[in-house]
Write an enzyme that holds these catalytic residues in place. Structure first.
Site, PDB file in Angstrom:
ATOM      1  N   HIS A 275      41.117  67.306 -19.816  1.00  0.00           N
ATOM      2  CA  HIS A 275      41.946  66.504 -18.915  1.00  0.00           C
ATOM      3  C   HIS A 275      41.684  65.024 -19.158  1.00  0.00           C
ATOM      4  O   HIS A 275      41.537  64.230 -18.235  1.00  0.00           O
ATOM      5  CB  HIS A 275      41.624  66.906 -17.470  1.00  0.00           C
ATOM      6  CG  HIS A 275      42.523  66.277 -16.444  1.00  0.00           C
ATOM      7  ND1 HIS A 275      43.891  66.382 -16.486  1.00  0.00           N
ATOM      8  CD2 HIS A 275      42.246  65.547 -15.329  1.00  0.00           C
ATOM      9  CE1 HIS A 275      44.406  65.730 -15.450  1.00  0.00           C
ATOM     10  NE2 HIS A 275      43.433  65.215 -14.738  1.00  0.00           N
TER      11      HIS A 275
ATOM     12  N   ASP B  70      43.032  61.920  -6.268  1.00  0.00           N
ATOM     13  CA  ASP B  70      43.486  63.066  -5.462  1.00  0.00           C
ATOM     14  C   ASP B  70      42.430  64.171  -5.342  1.00  0.00           C
ATOM     15  O   ASP B  70      42.650  65.164  -4.655  1.00  0.00           O
ATOM     16  CB  ASP B  70      44.815  63.642  -5.992  1.00  0.00           C
ATOM     17  CG  ASP B  70      44.761  64.092  -7.448  1.00  0.00           C
ATOM     18  OD1 ASP B  70      44.148  63.373  -8.274  1.00  0.00           O
ATOM     19  OD2 ASP B  70      45.317  65.157  -7.770  1.00  0.00           O
ATOM     20  N   HIS B  71      41.286  63.980  -5.989  1.00  0.00           N
ATOM     21  CA  HIS B  71      40.247  65.019  -5.948  1.00  0.00           C
ATOM     22  C   HIS B  71      38.989  64.627  -5.167  1.00  0.00           C
ATOM     23  O   HIS B  71      38.143  65.466  -4.923  1.00  0.00           O
ATOM     24  CB  HIS B  71      39.855  65.430  -7.374  1.00  0.00           C
ATOM     25  CG  HIS B  71      40.980  66.116  -8.089  1.00  0.00           C
ATOM     26  ND1 HIS B  71      41.008  67.465  -8.320  1.00  0.00           N
ATOM     27  CD2 HIS B  71      42.150  65.632  -8.563  1.00  0.00           C
ATOM     28  CE1 HIS B  71      42.141  67.787  -8.930  1.00  0.00           C
ATOM     29  NE2 HIS B  71      42.851  66.692  -9.088  1.00  0.00           N
TER      30      HIS B  71
ATOM     31  N   HIS C  83      47.496  73.058  -7.462  1.00  0.00           N
ATOM     32  CA  HIS C  83      47.752  71.709  -7.983  1.00  0.00           C
ATOM     33  C   HIS C  83      49.203  71.622  -8.467  1.00  0.00           C
ATOM     34  O   HIS C  83      49.502  71.335  -9.621  1.00  0.00           O
ATOM     35  CB  HIS C  83      46.764  71.395  -9.122  1.00  0.00           C
ATOM     36  CG  HIS C  83      46.620  69.918  -9.413  1.00  0.00           C
ATOM     37  ND1 HIS C  83      47.408  69.263 -10.334  1.00  0.00           N
ATOM     38  CD2 HIS C  83      45.778  68.986  -8.926  1.00  0.00           C
ATOM     39  CE1 HIS C  83      47.035  67.989 -10.401  1.00  0.00           C
ATOM     40  NE2 HIS C  83      46.052  67.784  -9.544  1.00  0.00           N
TER      41      HIS C  83
ATOM     42  N   ASP D 288      41.874  70.113 -12.840  1.00  0.00           N
ATOM     43  CA  ASP D 288      42.991  69.700 -13.692  1.00  0.00           C
ATOM     44  C   ASP D 288      42.634  69.922 -15.155  1.00  0.00           C
ATOM     45  O   ASP D 288      41.563  69.512 -15.608  1.00  0.00           O
ATOM     46  CB  ASP D 288      43.288  68.202 -13.492  1.00  0.00           C
ATOM     47  CG  ASP D 288      43.767  67.892 -12.081  1.00  0.00           C
ATOM     48  OD1 ASP D 288      43.806  68.817 -11.254  1.00  0.00           O
ATOM     49  OD2 ASP D 288      44.099  66.718 -11.817  1.00  0.00           O
TER      50      ASP D 288
ATOM     51  N   HIS E 110      36.494  66.151 -11.498  1.00  0.00           N
ATOM     52  CA  HIS E 110      36.712  64.844 -12.141  1.00  0.00           C
ATOM     53  C   HIS E 110      37.047  63.846 -11.033  1.00  0.00           C
ATOM     54  O   HIS E 110      37.138  64.235  -9.869  1.00  0.00           O
ATOM     55  CB  HIS E 110      37.808  64.919 -13.213  1.00  0.00           C
ATOM     56  CG  HIS E 110      39.188  65.204 -12.693  1.00  0.00           C
ATOM     57  ND1 HIS E 110      39.502  66.363 -12.009  1.00  0.00           N
ATOM     58  CD2 HIS E 110      40.341  64.475 -12.748  1.00  0.00           C
ATOM     59  CE1 HIS E 110      40.786  66.339 -11.688  1.00  0.00           C
ATOM     60  NE2 HIS E 110      41.316  65.206 -12.112  1.00  0.00           N
TER      61      HIS E 110
ATOM     62  N   HIS F 125      39.792  61.649 -10.520  1.00  0.00           N
ATOM     63  CA  HIS F 125      41.099  61.140 -10.142  1.00  0.00           C
ATOM     64  C   HIS F 125      41.124  61.141  -8.608  1.00  0.00           C
ATOM     65  O   HIS F 125      40.559  62.041  -7.970  1.00  0.00           O
ATOM     66  CB  HIS F 125      42.221  62.020 -10.711  1.00  0.00           C
ATOM     67  CG  HIS F 125      42.504  61.719 -12.156  1.00  0.00           C
ATOM     68  ND1 HIS F 125      42.975  62.655 -13.041  1.00  0.00           N
ATOM     69  CD2 HIS F 125      42.357  60.567 -12.863  1.00  0.00           C
ATOM     70  CE1 HIS F 125      43.110  62.086 -14.232  1.00  0.00           C
ATOM     71  NE2 HIS F 125      42.740  60.818 -14.155  1.00  0.00           N
TER      72      HIS F 125
HETATM   73 ZN   LIG Z   1      43.366  64.704 -12.636  1.00  0.00          ZN
HETATM   74 ZN   LIG Z   2      44.790  66.080  -9.787  1.00  0.00          ZN
END
Ligand SMILES: [Zn+2]
Ligand SMILES: [Zn+2]
Length: 314
Positions: A143, A64-65, A272, A214, A60, A62
């Site tokens: 998520h 942080d990914h 995570h 996530d 996905h 977000h």
């Molecule tokens: Zn996420």
């Molecule tokens: Zn994340």
């Protein structure tokens, strides 16, 4: 050889000990990257992961990914890479990744191909040789819309060859053994035909490695992870933060363990992890092990080998 190197195991933001999400899966000399949080390229150098990779999978978008893909692509350009890079991600991948890699003024000197995937897709391995021996299944996760997880499933392996039985059937050691091992019948010098039945056992399953990204605990993950040799499930929180996990679309360590148990996985690794937990994240491991014994928590740089459930030697 099949192993996983955790490059980033922190949720949402990096800490001194943990970088944000990324994981390298190495199989028979090929490297696949899953997620590419900010700073992933430096983690790859630090932990000895090859830059000669041609596929990156995102669960996905977000921040942080995926933010690390911007810098990684630049470095690959500076290294004079010519080979195409393939990026995979759920809906929105084309827009987000195309924008990300076009940031800055340098031109990327190789082709970057972005493919949008959805739950149920089966991605055949690209190229030849060992890459043909597995596929990657895309499954739905929970998520907040559109996220996916990935399962790498190896093809079945040939059954176990029994040398005693081959000798007993009068088949001399040599090329005939190889033919039998490949499931072919052989015609001996005396004209007798020997089939592999009874000499070569039934086909044996390949390995299954499942990565959730996530997610809340959900049935789609349980399905995808049935009998998994390794399940890598997010565990952002402990049970104390159960409500927060639910609100933010994450899982607790106990919930991840329940998924592993329901899926009859062989091994669970939690990742995570929220920045509120210590480096060892003991509370997460303890809580999960009460439900699923074969649990550990990932650390940056941790390497997990995935052996066959049935060993190669007879
Ligand atoms: Zn996420
Ligand atoms: Zn994340």
């Amino acid at each position: 050889m099949l192993s996983v190197t955790f490059l980033g195991t922190s949720a949402a933001r990096p800490t001194v000990e943990r970088n944000v999400s990324a994981l390298a899966l190495e199989r028979e000399g090929e490297t696949l990257l899953f997620e590419c949080g900010e700073g992933t390229q430096r983690q790859m150098m630090r932990y000895g992961v090859s830059f000669a990779l041609s596929q990156i999978f995102f669960t996905h978008f977000h921040a942080d990914h995926f933010l690390g893909v911007i810098g990684l692509i630049r470095t690959l350009g500076l290294q004079g890479r010519e080979e195409a890079m393939r990026l995979y991600g759920p809906m929105g991948a084309k827009r987000v990744l195309t924008q990300a890699i076009s940031l800055g003024v340098e031109r990327v000197p190789f082709e970057v191909e972005v493919t949008e995937v959805k739950a149920g897709d089966v991605l055949q391995a690209v190229g030849s040789g060992p890459r043909e021996a597995y596929e990657i299944l895309v499954f739905e996760t929970e998520h907040g819309g559109g996220s996916v997880g990935y399962a790498l499933r190896e093809a079945e392996r040939a059954g176990r060859f029994d040398p005693e039985r081959a000798r007993a059937a009068g088949v001399p050691e040599g090329p005939f053994w190889g033919k039998l091992q490949r499931g072919e019948g052989v015609t001996l010098a005396d004209g007798r035909v020997v089939s592999p039945d009874g000499i070569v056992g039934p086909k044996r399953p390949g390995r299954l490695v499942v990565l959730t990204g996530d997610t809340r605990p959900c049935a789609a993950v349980v399905d995808a992870a049935q009998g998994a040799d390794l399940l890598i499930h997010e565990a952002t929180f402990s049970e104390e933060e159960r409500d927060r996990a639910k609100e933010t679309g994450h899982s607790t360590a106990k919930e991840a363990a329940q998924v592993a148990l329901a899926a009859r996985a062989r091994r669970l690794v939690l990742s995570h992890v929220s920045a509120r937990y210590s480096m060892s994240a003991d509370e997460l491991v303890k809580e999960a092990r009460e439900v699923f014994k074969e649990t550990s928590v990932a650390k940056d740089g941790m390497v997990v080998d995935v052996p066959f459930s049935e060993p190669e030697a007879s």
